[in-house]
Design a protein around this motif. Structure first.
Motif, PDB file in Angstrom:
ATOM      1  N   ILE A 261      45.682  33.979  45.528  1.00 19.50           N
ATOM      2  CA  ILE A 261      46.852  34.299  46.347  1.00 19.50           C
ATOM      3  C   ILE A 261      46.474  35.261  47.468  1.00 19.50           C
ATOM      4  N   GLU A 262      45.621  36.204  47.162  1.00 16.27           N
ATOM      5  CA  GLU A 262      45.197  37.208  48.152  1.00 16.27           C
ATOM      6  C   GLU A 262      44.537  36.576  49.365  1.00 16.27           C
ATOM      7  N   ASN A 263      43.745  35.521  49.125  1.00 14.86           N
ATOM      8  CA  ASN A 263      43.012  34.850  50.201  1.00 14.86           C
ATOM      9  C   ASN A 263      43.904  33.778  50.827  1.00 14.86           C
ATOM     10  N   ASP A 264      44.436  34.065  51.995  1.00 10.27           N
ATOM     11  CA  ASP A 264      45.407  33.172  52.633  1.00 10.27           C
ATOM     12  C   ASP A 264      44.828  31.816  53.026  1.00 10.27           C
ATOM     13  N   ASN A 265      43.521  31.683  53.036  1.00 10.35           N
ATOM     14  CA  ASN A 265      42.899  30.413  53.425  1.00 10.35           C
ATOM     15  C   ASN A 265      42.539  29.540  52.228  1.00 10.35           C
ATOM     16  N   PHE A 266      42.795  30.048  51.030  1.00 10.54           N
ATOM     17  CA  PHE A 266      42.392  29.327  49.827  1.00 10.54           C
ATOM     18  C   PHE A 266      43.510  28.395  49.377  1.00 10.54           C
ATOM     19  N   LYS A 267      43.168  27.150  49.056  1.00  8.35           N
ATOM     20  CA  LYS A 267      44.168  26.204  48.552  1.00  8.35           C
ATOM     21  C   LYS A 267      43.483  25.050  47.829  1.00  8.35           C
ATOM     22  N   GLY A 268      44.291  24.245  47.155  1.00 10.27           N
ATOM     23  CA  GLY A 268      43.766  23.058  46.485  1.00 10.27           C
ATOM     24  C   GLY A 268      43.447  23.293  45.021  1.00 10.27           C
ATOM     25  N   VAL A 269      42.634  22.388  44.473  1.00 10.68           N
ATOM     26  CA  VAL A 269      42.280  22.405  43.055  1.00 10.68           C
ATOM     27  C   VAL A 269      41.216  23.467  42.792  1.00 10.68           C
ATOM     28  N   VAL A 270      41.419  24.212  41.691  1.00  7.99           N
ATOM     29  CA  VAL A 270      40.483  25.268  41.301  1.00  7.99           C
ATOM     30  C   VAL A 270      40.004  24.987  39.881  1.00  7.99           C
ATOM     31  N   GLY A 271      38.752  24.564  39.753  1.00 14.07           N
ATOM     32  CA  GLY A 271      38.174  24.278  38.447  1.00 14.07           C
ATOM     33  C   GLY A 271      37.534  25.502  37.818  1.00 14.07           C
ATOM     34  N   THR A 272      36.869  25.297  36.694  1.00 12.98           N
ATOM     35  CA  THR A 272      36.337  26.400  35.905  1.00 12.98           C
ATOM     36  C   THR A 272      35.383  27.296  36.691  1.00 12.98           C
ATOM     37  N   SER A 273      34.408  26.704  37.377  1.00 11.86           N
ATOM     38  CA  SER A 273      33.425  27.534  38.097  1.00 11.86           C
ATOM     39  C   SER A 273      34.084  28.333  39.210  1.00 11.86           C
ATOM     40  N   GLN A 274      35.041  27.732  39.903  1.00 11.31           N
ATOM     41  CA  GLN A 274      35.743  28.453  40.965  1.00 11.31           C
ATOM     42  C   GLN A 274      36.640  29.549  40.400  1.00 11.31           C
ATOM     43  N   ILE A 275      37.224  29.289  39.242  1.00  7.42           N
ATOM     44  CA  ILE A 275      38.038  30.330  38.590  1.00  7.42           C
ATOM     45  C   ILE A 275      37.160  31.550  38.308  1.00  7.42           C
ATOM     46  N   GLU A 276      35.977  31.314  37.779  1.00  7.69           N
ATOM     47  CA  GLU A 276      35.066  32.425  37.485  1.00  7.69           C
ATOM     48  C   GLU A 276      34.653  33.150  38.766  1.00  7.69           C
ATOM     49  N   GLU A 277      34.376  32.393  39.805  1.00  7.44           N
ATOM     50  CA  GLU A 277      33.975  33.002  41.083  1.00  7.44           C
ATOM     51  C   GLU A 277      35.097  33.866  41.656  1.00  7.44           C
ATOM     52  N   LEU A 278      36.314  33.344  41.631  1.00  7.39           N
ATOM     53  CA  LEU A 278      37.457  34.098  42.156  1.00  7.39           C
ATOM     54  C   LEU A 278      37.682  35.378  41.363  1.00  7.39           C
ATOM     55  N   ALA A 279      37.607  35.277  40.033  1.00 10.42           N
ATOM     56  CA  ALA A 279      37.817  36.464  39.201  1.00 10.42           C
ATOM     57  C   ALA A 279      36.757  37.522  39.476  1.00 10.42           C
ATOM     58  N   ASN A 280      35.511  37.109  39.577  1.00  9.01           N
ATOM     59  CA  ASN A 280      34.434  38.067  39.855  1.00  9.01           C
ATOM     60  C   ASN A 280      34.616  38.713  41.227  1.00  9.01           C
ATOM     61  N   LYS A 281      35.046  37.929  42.192  1.00 10.26           N
ATOM     62  CA  LYS A 281      35.315  38.473  43.518  1.00 10.26           C
ATOM     63  C   LYS A 281      36.448  39.492  43.463  1.00 10.26           C
ATOM     64  N   GLY A 282      37.479  39.180  42.698  1.00 10.12           N
ATOM     65  CA  GLY A 282      38.600  40.102  42.561  1.00 10.12           C
ATOM     66  C   GLY A 282      38.199  41.397  41.895  1.00 10.12           C
ATOM     67  N   TRP A 283      37.399  41.300  40.846  1.00  8.79           N
ATOM     68  CA  TRP A 283      36.962  42.510  40.146  1.00  8.79           C
ATOM     69  C   TRP A 283      36.048  43.359  41.021  1.00  8.79           C
ATOM     70  N   ARG A 284      35.198  42.696  41.811  1.00  6.76           N
ATOM     71  CA  ARG A 284      34.348  43.463  42.739  1.00  6.76           C
ATOM     72  C   ARG A 284      35.207  44.175  43.790  1.00  6.76           C
ATOM     73  N   ARG A 285      36.241  43.488  44.241  1.00  2.72           N
ATOM     74  CA  ARG A 285      37.152  44.094  45.219  1.00  2.72           C
ATOM     75  C   ARG A 285      37.782  45.368  44.629  1.00  2.72           C
ATOM     76  N   GLY A 286      38.145  45.300  43.333  1.00  2.00           N
ATOM     77  CA  GLY A 286      38.776  46.436  42.695  1.00  2.00           C
ATOM     78  C   GLY A 286      37.859  47.627  42.519  1.00  2.00           C
ATOM     79  N   MET A 287      36.540  47.377  42.530  1.00  2.78           N
ATOM     80  CA  MET A 287      35.572  48.463  42.368  1.00  2.78           C
ATOM     81  C   MET A 287      35.301  49.221  43.664  1.00  2.78           C
ATOM     82  N   LEU A 288      35.682  48.608  44.803  1.00  2.81           N
ATOM     83  CA  LEU A 288      35.394  49.227  46.087  1.00  2.81           C
ATOM     84  C   LEU A 288      36.330  50.413  46.367  1.00  2.81           C
TER      85      LEU A 288
END
Length: 288
Positions: A261-288
Motif C-alpha cells: 500500500i505504501e508504494n503507490d506504483n505497486f499493483k497486481g498479483v503478489v506471490g510468495t517470493s514478492q510477499i517476502e521481498e515486500l515484508a523485508n523492505k518494510g522492516w528495513r524501512r522501519g529500522m531507518l
C-alpha cells in the motif's frame, strides 16, 4: 510521506488484526470493520488482553453483506483491504464436527457449483448482497468472490485509490476446488471492472504463528513439502497446490500488505517470493 488512512475489512481476524498492527506502526489512521468490532484477543494472539497498539484502531461494527453499514467508513480512505474470505463452508465444517453425515455433507461441500449473491456488478450503489442458497449459507461464491467484488465496487464509488484482496497461492487436495476458483474469479472481476483502482492481490500459502500452536506442525510439514517440490522442479504443484507452497508467518504477510500500500506504483498479483521481498523492505524501512 503523507499519513495514510486504511480500512481493513475483517480487521479483527488472524491476518486482519496483524495488518492493523503493521499500519499503526507506521502512524497511519486505521479502521477495522467486522460484525463483532474489537477482536476476542485470545483467538488472534497469545494473550487475552488487548495489546497497546489496539487503542490506535477504530474497531467498527458492520456487515460485509450490507454495504450501507460500512460505506461511510470508506470516505477519504487511501486503501481498503478485504480479508474476509472463508476456508471452510458450513457443510465441510459440519462433517468435521460430526454435525452432518459424511456422505451428504461432502457431496454438498464438493459440489461443482453453489450460488453466491445476485450479480454484484448489477447492484445499485449501497444495495445489500442477498445470499442465493436456499438456506442462506455463506458460500465461497458469496464470501470469497461476491463480497470482495462488492467492497471493491463501493471503494470505487468512494474514489478510494487502492484496494487489496487477500487471495491464496493455490487450492489444496482437502479443499473443494471452488475455494480457489472463486478467489481467482474475484481477482479477475476486480481487475477488469474497476480499472481506476490500484488493485493488489496477495497470494500467500498457509499462514502460521506461535499464538496458534496448531499451525506450527502444519507449517513444518508444509516447509518440508515445499523443499521437496523445489528440489524436483515444482512437479508436485499441480497435485498438492498450497500444500507444497512455502508457509509464511502471518506477521510477515501483514507487513507485506502495508508495504504494498505504501508504494503507490505497486499493483497486481503478489506471490510468495514478492510477499517476502515486500515484508523485508518494510522492516528495513522501519529500522531507518
Amino acid at each position: 510521506m503523507a499519513k495514510k488512512k486504511i480500512v481493513v475489512c475483517g480487521g479483527n481476524g488472524f491476518l486482519g488484526s496483524r495488518i492493523c498492527k503493521s499500519a499503526v506502526a507506521r502512524g497511519w489512521d486505521v479502521t477495522s470493520i467486522s460484525r463483532s468490532g474489537e477482536p476476542s484477543w485470545s483467538s488472534v494472539t497469545s494473550s487475552p488482553n488487548a495489546p497497546p497498539w489496539s487503542t490506535s484502531v477504530l474497531w467498527e461494527k458492520a456487515d460485509i453483506l450490507k454495504p450501507t453499514t460500512y460505506k461511510p467508513l470508506l470516505k477519504d480512505a487511501d486503501a481498503v483491504v478485504h480479508t474476509m474470505g472463508i476456508l471452510l463452508e458450513a457443510d465441510y465444517k459440519g462433517v468435521l464436527q460430526g454435525k452432518e453425515s459424511i456422505l451428504s455433507g461432502l457431496q454438498r461441500a464438493f459440489s461443482a457449483t453453489k450460488r453466491g449473491s445476485q450479480n454484484p456488478l448489477e447492484r445499485d450503489e449501497g444495495e445489500d448482497l442477498r445470499p442465493q442458497e436456499k438456506d442462506g449459507q455463506l458460500t465461497y461464491e458469496l464470501m470469497n468472490r461476491d463480497s470482495a467484488i462488492t467492497l471493491a465496487q463501493e471503494a470505487s464509488f468512494q474514489k478510494v485509490p487502492s484496494f487489496v484482496y487477500i487471495s491464496a497461492a493455490a487450492g489444496a487436495p482437502i479443499l473443494p476446488k471452488r475455494y480457489i476458483t472463486t478467489k481467482r474469479e474475484a481477482e479477475s472481476t476486480i481487475a477488469t471492472s474497476f480499472p481506476r483502482l490500484r488493485s493488489i492481490f496477495i497470494r500467500p500459502g498457509f499462514l502460521y504463528d506461535s499464538s496458534r500452536s496448531f499451525t506450527l506442525p502444519i507449517a513444518l510439514f508444509g516447509s518440508a513439502g515445499n523443499m521437496v517440490n523445489s528440489a524436483i522442479g515444482g512437479r508436485l504443484t499441480w497435485l498438492a497446490g498450497a500444500a507444497v507452497e512455502k508457509p509464511l508467518k502471518a506477521d510477515l504477510v501483514a507487513e507485506a500488505v502495508v508495504e504494498a500500500i505504501e508504494n503507490d506504483n505497486f499493483k497486481g498479483v503478489v506471490g510468495t517470493s514478492q510477499i517476502e521481498e515486500l515484508a523485508n523492505k518494510g522492516w528495513r524501512r522501519g529500522m531507518l
